[in-house]
Design a protein around this motif. Structure first.
Motif, PDB file in Angstrom:
ATOM      1  N   ALA A  67       0.910  -1.202  -0.038  1.00  0.00           N
ATOM      2  CA  ALA A  67       0.154  -0.012   0.341  1.00  0.00           C
ATOM      3  C   ALA A  67       0.693   1.078   0.033  1.00  0.00           C
ATOM      4  N   VAL A  68       1.764   1.300   0.602  1.00  0.00           N
ATOM      5  CA  VAL A  68       2.892   2.366   1.018  1.00  0.00           C
ATOM      6  C   VAL A  68       3.522   2.535  -0.463  1.00  0.00           C
ATOM      7  N   GLU A  69       4.117   1.485  -1.125  1.00  0.00           N
ATOM      8  CA  GLU A  69       4.725   1.489  -2.417  1.00  0.00           C
ATOM      9  C   GLU A  69       3.702   2.184  -3.409  1.00  0.00           C
ATOM     10  N   HIS A  70       2.476   1.798  -3.410  1.00  0.00           N
ATOM     11  CA  HIS A  70       1.553   2.409  -4.363  1.00  0.00           C
ATOM     12  C   HIS A  70       1.370   3.685  -4.261  1.00  0.00           C
ATOM     13  N   ALA A  71       1.351   4.205  -2.876  1.00  0.00           N
ATOM     14  CA  ALA A  71       1.410   5.594  -2.532  1.00  0.00           C
ATOM     15  C   ALA A  71       2.182   6.125  -3.094  1.00  0.00           C
ATOM     16  N   ALA A  72       3.617   5.763  -2.858  1.00  0.00           N
ATOM     17  CA  ALA A  72       4.901   6.274  -3.564  1.00  0.00           C
ATOM     18  C   ALA A  72       4.836   6.535  -5.047  1.00  0.00           C
ATOM     19  N   ARG A  73       4.124   5.557  -5.393  1.00  0.00           N
ATOM     20  CA  ARG A  73       3.989   5.675  -7.458  1.00  0.00           C
ATOM     21  C   ARG A  73       3.062   6.758  -7.474  1.00  0.00           C
ATOM     22  N   LEU A  74       2.101   6.835  -6.741  1.00  0.00           N
ATOM     23  CA  LEU A  74       1.061   8.009  -6.972  1.00  0.00           C
ATOM     24  C   LEU A  74       1.818   9.492  -6.673  1.00  0.00           C
ATOM     25  N   PHE A  75       2.603   9.679  -5.857  1.00  0.00           N
ATOM     26  CA  PHE A  75       3.459  10.726  -5.699  1.00  0.00           C
ATOM     27  C   PHE A  75       4.322  10.841  -6.864  1.00  0.00           C
ATOM     28  N   GLU A  76       5.002   9.988  -7.306  1.00  0.00           N
ATOM     29  CA  GLU A  76       5.706   9.995  -8.631  1.00  0.00           C
ATOM     30  C   GLU A  76       4.905  10.643  -9.818  1.00  0.00           C
ATOM     31  N   LYS A  77       3.749  10.090 -10.090  1.00  0.00           N
ATOM     32  CA  LYS A  77       2.930  10.284 -11.181  1.00  0.00           C
ATOM     33  C   LYS A  77       2.416  11.763 -10.991  1.00  0.00           C
ATOM     34  N   ALA A  78       2.442  12.315  -9.838  1.00  0.00           N
ATOM     35  CA  ALA A  78       1.969  13.625  -9.578  1.00  0.00           C
ATOM     36  C   ALA A  78       3.118  14.674  -9.857  1.00  0.00           C
ATOM     37  N   GLY A  79       4.201  14.265 -10.036  1.00  0.00           N
ATOM     38  CA  GLY A  79       5.529  14.863 -10.197  1.00  0.00           C
ATOM     39  C   GLY A  79       6.500  15.035  -9.222  1.00  0.00           C
ATOM     40  N   ALA A  80       6.254  14.316  -8.054  1.00  0.00           N
ATOM     41  CA  ALA A  80       7.429  14.468  -6.854  1.00  0.00           C
ATOM     42  C   ALA A  80       8.470  13.539  -7.350  1.00  0.00           C
ATOM     43  N   ILE A  81       9.493  13.731  -6.766  1.00  0.00           N
ATOM     44  CA  ILE A  81      11.014  12.988  -6.787  1.00  0.00           C
ATOM     45  C   ILE A  81      11.145  12.190  -5.762  1.00  0.00           C
ATOM     46  N   VAL A  82      10.799  10.879  -5.803  1.00  0.00           N
ATOM     47  CA  VAL A  82      10.683   9.992  -4.685  1.00  0.00           C
ATOM     48  C   VAL A  82      12.033   9.045  -4.554  1.00  0.00           C
ATOM     49  N   GLU A  83      12.575   9.321  -3.569  1.00  0.00           N
ATOM     50  CA  GLU A  83      13.976   8.392  -3.442  1.00  0.00           C
ATOM     51  C   GLU A  83      13.792   7.420  -2.268  1.00  0.00           C
ATOM     52  N   PRO A  84      14.330   6.286  -2.380  1.00  0.00           N
ATOM     53  CA  PRO A  84      14.511   5.218  -1.073  1.00  0.00           C
ATOM     54  C   PRO A  84      15.298   5.749  -0.132  1.00  0.00           C
ATOM     55  N   MET A  85      15.012   5.521   1.202  1.00  0.00           N
ATOM     56  CA  MET A  85      15.911   6.019   2.341  1.00  0.00           C
ATOM     57  C   MET A  85      16.287   4.720   2.839  1.00  0.00           C
ATOM     58  N   GLN A  86      17.598   4.620   3.529  1.00  0.00           N
ATOM     59  CA  GLN A  86      17.891   3.935   4.586  1.00  0.00           C
ATOM     60  C   GLN A  86      17.474   4.011   5.816  1.00  0.00           C
ATOM     61  N   PRO A  87      17.210   3.142   6.516  1.00  0.00           N
ATOM     62  CA  PRO A  87      16.785   3.163   8.010  1.00  0.00           C
ATOM     63  C   PRO A  87      17.824   4.011   8.759  1.00  0.00           C
ATOM     64  N   PHE A  88      17.341   4.715   9.684  1.00  0.00           N
ATOM     65  CA  PHE A  88      18.022   5.653  10.363  1.00  0.00           C
ATOM     66  C   PHE A  88      17.885   5.229  12.159  1.00  0.00           C
ATOM     67  N   MET A  89      16.765   4.483  12.430  1.00  0.00           N
ATOM     68  CA  MET A  89      16.264   3.872  13.752  1.00  0.00           C
ATOM     69  C   MET A  89      17.201   2.836  14.001  1.00  0.00           C
ATOM     70  N   SER A  90      17.561   2.413  15.240  1.00  0.00           N
ATOM     71  CA  SER A  90      18.253   1.134  15.474  1.00  0.00           C
ATOM     72  C   SER A  90      17.272   0.695  16.761  1.00  0.00           C
ATOM     73  N   GLN A  91      17.636  -0.707  16.926  1.00  0.00           N
ATOM     74  CA  GLN A  91      17.084  -1.230  18.096  1.00  0.00           C
ATOM     75  C   GLN A  91      17.244  -0.710  19.482  1.00  0.00           C
TER      76      GLN A  91
END
Length: 470
Positions: free
Chosen positions: A284-308
């Protein structure tokens, strides 16, 4: 009643109600009556309310009706039904904080969010339920009856703003307010399919203030949340952590999808700690990201920054805080605390001073890591929660007091970094349960998060009907 006004008045947005009051097409009294009827239909099963007072609500509605008729309404929220989370003080009412361990005493004054809603003329229909001390992502409480999710009564609505999330989804009027220290607005919003904004720390004054703790609107739409922000963000000297008063044009939230063009959006699919993201949520979140891209946003994957280690450190400090609170209780009071909470807190008894200090240090480490990871993006999108809602009776998704926070890896960093973050529905599971998308912005950019959330509302698929009382 005008032919263009639907019969289910409790379903109308605050924006629609304000316009209808102004044009004399509706009265706050008939709307409040509709909300009361909806609550009475749902409550035997949902158990989202506490101090539900129909007569007091109707008295407020009649006073509002008179103001509208005289032409001196207090503003757009005048006469609009609202609920307030139980841990936000309302004058004259006790505040059990979800636990049977507390001696009930009437609050001396309205806390800032309650005061602002009352000053705006909102009709306070009820308070809403929460778990013991607000330390669970469920509606399980030693004081309140178990709250349930209107989409599936066997599931939790989330927490700690449990009753508020359920009430918004079930149509208990358009306006609800909750609180959030690690996800307590966003988790129930996600699992109940509604919208919320956890604002920048201090944007909405609260009393008492605390590290990471925010109050925020819980509504069915971005528009109603923006309307609430006009009122809730007003200054209050009682919050020593509140932001300076700022003239924010909350009404300018309503942008078109073109607003997304050129925005740099970080896509975070791995929290770096806690539970793995369930496949339906990731899709569902990946689909939302594609909708953002279709609307002209630049979507880039992020590495995790939290830790256990960050998550565990915060957990251990909170355990010690709760243990200290519990030691202040009489033995008969302590025995009334939910066993899960008691076991969680008492596990801190053997922690050394060094251990607690190292745990406390993880709050700042989380803040630094979050700000640094978000710095190159305008906004960050992610799941709200890695998991779908647990059984209503479960205190947490793991049901393990020694692994209690495994589901807040996406939400808690933005409490500690003081950044605004929303939850907006982005899809449904195969079983028909809603899935929340988190949209986080830079610190202080609350209006920006509302605008991006509003643009997403317009590009997502049509939403399913809200659950109906049976």
């Amino acid at each position: 009643m005008s032919a263009d006004v639907p019969s289910s008045l409790n379903e109308l947005s605050a924006q629609e109600l304000s316009a209808a009051y102004r044009d004399r097409r509706l009265s706050p009294v008939e709307v409040t009556q509709a909300v009361i009827a909806q609550i009475e239909r749902w409550e035997p099963k949902l158990q989202a309310t506490w101090l539900f007072r129909p007569e007091a609500a109707l008295e407020q509605a009649r006073a509002s009706e008179a103001r509208w008729q005289r032409g001196d309404a207090l503003g757009p929220l005048d006469g609009v039904p609202a609920t307030i989370k139980e841990n936000i003080a309302t004058r004259g009412d006790p505040m059990p904080a979800g636990t049977a361990a507390v001696d009930l005493k009437p609050a001396a004054a309205d806390a800032p969010p309650a005061a602002r809603l009352k000053e705006a003329g909102a009709v306070i229909v009820s308070k809403t339920t929460m778990p013991d001390y607000g330390m669970l992502s469920s509606g399980l409480s030693s004081f309140h009856t178990l709250a349930r999710n209107p989409w599936d009564l066997s599931k939790t609505p989330g927490g700690s703003s449990a009753g508020a999330g359920a009430a918004a989804a079930a149509g208990y009027g358009p306006l609800h307010i909750g609180t959030d220290i690690g996800g307590s607005l966003r988790l129930p919003a996600s699992w109940c399919g509604i919208f919320t904004l956890k604002p920048s720390l201090g944007r909405i004054p609260i009393d008492p203030p605390y590290m990471g703790r925010a109050a925020g609107p819980m509504t069915r739409s971005v528009g109603d949340a923006a309307l609430m922000m006009q009122v809730l963000a007003k200054p209050d000297a009682r919050d020593s952590m509140s932001l300076p008063a700022q003239d924010i044009d909350w009404e300018s939230f309503d942008v078109s999808p073109d607003h997304l063009r050129g925005l740099r959006i970080g896509l975070l699919l791995d929290a770096g700690c806690g539970l793995a993201v369930e496949p339906e949520i990731q899709a569902a979140v990946e689909h939302a990201a594609r909708l953002f891209e279709k609307a002209g946003a630049i979507v880039e994957p992020m590495q995790p920054f939290m830790s256990q280690a960050m998550l565990d450190g915060m957990d251990h400090l909170w355990r010690m805080r709760s243990l200290v609170d519990m030691k202040a209780l009489r033995p008969d009071q302590r025995a009334k605390v939910l066993p899960y909470i008691r076991e969680w807190a008492e596990s801190a008894a053997e922690f050394s001073g060094e251990h607690v200090f190292r745990g406390f240090s993880q709050f700042h480490a989380t803040r630094v890591a979050t700000v640094q990871a978000c710095a190159r993006f305008d906004y960050v999108i992610s799941p709200v929660s890695p998991n779908m809602p647990a059984a209503a009776e479960a205190p947490s998704p793991t049901n393990d007091p020694l692994r209690p926070l495994e589901h807040i890896g996406f939400t808690v960093p933005f409490n500690m970094s003081e950044q605004p973050a929303s939850s907006v529905n982005c899809g449904y599971s195969a079983s028909g349960l809603p899935i929340g998308l988190q949209i986080a912005g830079q610190r202080f950019d609350d209006l920006g998060v509302l605008r991006v959330s509003r643009a997403f509302e317009q590009i997502r698929e049509p939403q399913r009907p809200w659950p109906a009382a049976h």
